[in-house]
Design a protein around this motif. Structure first.
Motif, PDB file in Angstrom:
ATOM      1  N   LEU A  42     -10.676   7.488   6.614  1.00 23.12           N
ATOM      2  CA  LEU A  42     -11.624   6.583   5.961  1.00 23.12           C
ATOM      3  C   LEU A  42     -12.581   7.360   5.064  1.00 23.12           C
ATOM      4  O   LEU A  42     -13.173   6.811   4.157  1.00 23.12           O
ATOM      5  CB  LEU A  42     -12.407   5.797   7.019  1.00 23.12           C
ATOM      6  N   LYS A  43     -12.671   8.690   5.314  1.00 20.97           N
ATOM      7  CA  LYS A  43     -13.572   9.524   4.527  1.00 20.97           C
ATOM      8  C   LYS A  43     -12.850  10.600   3.719  1.00 20.97           C
ATOM      9  O   LYS A  43     -13.311  10.991   2.666  1.00 20.97           O
ATOM     10  CB  LYS A  43     -14.561  10.245   5.460  1.00 20.97           C
ATOM     11  N   GLN A  87       4.634   1.167   2.561  1.00 18.24           N
ATOM     12  CA  GLN A  87       3.459   1.757   3.192  1.00 18.24           C
ATOM     13  C   GLN A  87       2.201   1.748   2.337  1.00 18.24           C
ATOM     14  O   GLN A  87       1.141   1.361   2.827  1.00 18.24           O
ATOM     15  CB  GLN A  87       3.801   3.172   3.671  1.00 18.24           C
ATOM     16  N   PRO A  88       2.251   2.095   1.057  1.00 13.69           N
ATOM     17  CA  PRO A  88       0.997   2.121   0.291  1.00 13.69           C
ATOM     18  C   PRO A  88       0.339   0.753   0.135  1.00 13.69           C
ATOM     19  O   PRO A  88      -0.878   0.663  -0.012  1.00 13.69           O
ATOM     20  CB  PRO A  88       1.406   2.653  -1.088  1.00 13.69           C
ATOM     21  N   LEU A  89       1.135  -0.300   0.201  1.00 11.33           N
ATOM     22  CA  LEU A  89       0.596  -1.649   0.006  1.00 11.33           C
ATOM     23  C   LEU A  89      -0.205  -2.138   1.206  1.00 11.33           C
ATOM     24  O   LEU A  89      -0.941  -3.114   1.098  1.00 11.33           O
ATOM     25  CB  LEU A  89       1.730  -2.627  -0.300  1.00 11.33           C
ATOM     26  N   ILE A  94      -6.394  -0.395   0.532  1.00 13.50           N
ATOM     27  CA  ILE A  94      -5.943  -1.676  -0.025  1.00 13.50           C
ATOM     28  C   ILE A  94      -6.409  -2.821   0.876  1.00 13.50           C
ATOM     29  O   ILE A  94      -6.932  -3.831   0.411  1.00 13.50           O
ATOM     30  CB  ILE A  94      -4.413  -1.719  -0.175  1.00 13.50           C
ATOM     31  N   LEU A  95      -6.200  -2.659   2.178  1.00 13.45           N
ATOM     32  CA  LEU A  95      -6.553  -3.728   3.115  1.00 13.45           C
ATOM     33  C   LEU A  95      -8.044  -4.033   3.112  1.00 13.45           C
ATOM     34  O   LEU A  95      -8.440  -5.190   3.261  1.00 13.45           O
ATOM     35  CB  LEU A  95      -6.075  -3.380   4.529  1.00 13.45           C
ATOM     36  N   LYS A 101      -8.164 -11.748   4.233  1.00 11.97           N
ATOM     37  CA  LYS A 101      -6.717 -11.948   4.093  1.00 11.97           C
ATOM     38  C   LYS A 101      -5.921 -10.670   4.332  1.00 11.97           C
ATOM     39  O   LYS A 101      -4.736 -10.619   4.024  1.00 11.97           O
ATOM     40  CB  LYS A 101      -6.396 -12.499   2.705  1.00 11.97           C
ATOM     41  N   LYS A 102      -6.569  -9.650   4.913  1.00  8.98           N
ATOM     42  CA  LYS A 102      -5.868  -8.375   5.055  1.00  8.98           C
ATOM     43  C   LYS A 102      -4.657  -8.464   5.975  1.00  8.98           C
ATOM     44  O   LYS A 102      -3.629  -7.863   5.680  1.00  8.98           O
ATOM     45  CB  LYS A 102      -6.818  -7.258   5.489  1.00  8.98           C
TER      46      LYS A 102
END
Length: 191
Positions: A42-43, A87-89, A94-95, A101-102
């Motif tokens: 996350l960082k 995977q990247p989506l 992105i989420l 709506k994630k």
């Protein structure tokens, strides 16, 4: 990943990262001891499939790419489909942008990718993604199925994916590298 001449390699890893998990599986299959440094994605960013290619070139046994050009192409196609098309989506960055709506977004992306993957695997699979030897494609598949389960994707329409995933999770390298067994796994998620 970095390594000094005589020192063990260092893997900068996040317990639940698909990218890190793929590398941990490769290291375990190749019997490479390493030191692990937890990184909060996350960082701090992530890992690349390039590490697995590097391991394949510098430590070719066991092979993660088959000998024949057709099978090598199939392994690369499956690997690329997962790491670039699915995977990247449904990555955290992105989420986070998807807000409420994630979950729906992740399910849609995985389902769409798995529909195509199931069809591919029906033509390439043996015990594993391409034949009966573990390959780079398998290293990509297992973390993605884990993500599908995390996002509550119905896997019943994908019997080939499910069968291969189950067979791979029986192998020690896949067990040892599982997110629930990593040093930075929160206690409530440990196996």
């Amino acid at each position: 990943m970095s390594a000094a001449a005589a020192a063990k390699p260092i893997l900068y890893s996040y317990f639940r990262s698909s990218c890190s998990w793929r590398v941990r599986i490769a290291l375990a299959l190749k019997g490479i001891a390493y030191d692990q440094v937890p990184v909060n994605l996350l960082k701090d960013g992530g890992q690349q499939l390039a590490i697995i290619h590097y391991l394949e070139e510098t430590r070719p046994n066991p092979k993660l790419l088959p000998q024949g050009p057709k099978k090598r192409a199939q392994v690369r196609m499956i690997s690329d489909h997962i790491v670039s098309g699915i995977q990247p989506l449904q990555n955290l960055s992105i989420l986070q942008r998807m807000g409420e709506k994630k979950m729906e977004w992740a399910q849609q992306c995985i389902t769409s990718g798995f529909q195509a993957l199931e069809q591919i695997l029906q033509h390439t699979a043996g015990r594993y993604c391409v034949g009966d030897e573990v390959s780079m494609a398998d290293l990509c598949l297992v973390p993605q199925v884990f993500n599908a389960e995390r996002y509550k994707v119905d896997l019943s329409p994908y019997p080939t994916i499910t069968r291969i995933n189950k067979a791979l999770l029986e192998l020690e390298a896949f067990k040892a590298s599982h997110p629930s067994r990593q040093p930075d796994t929160p206690a409530e998620l440990r196996a």
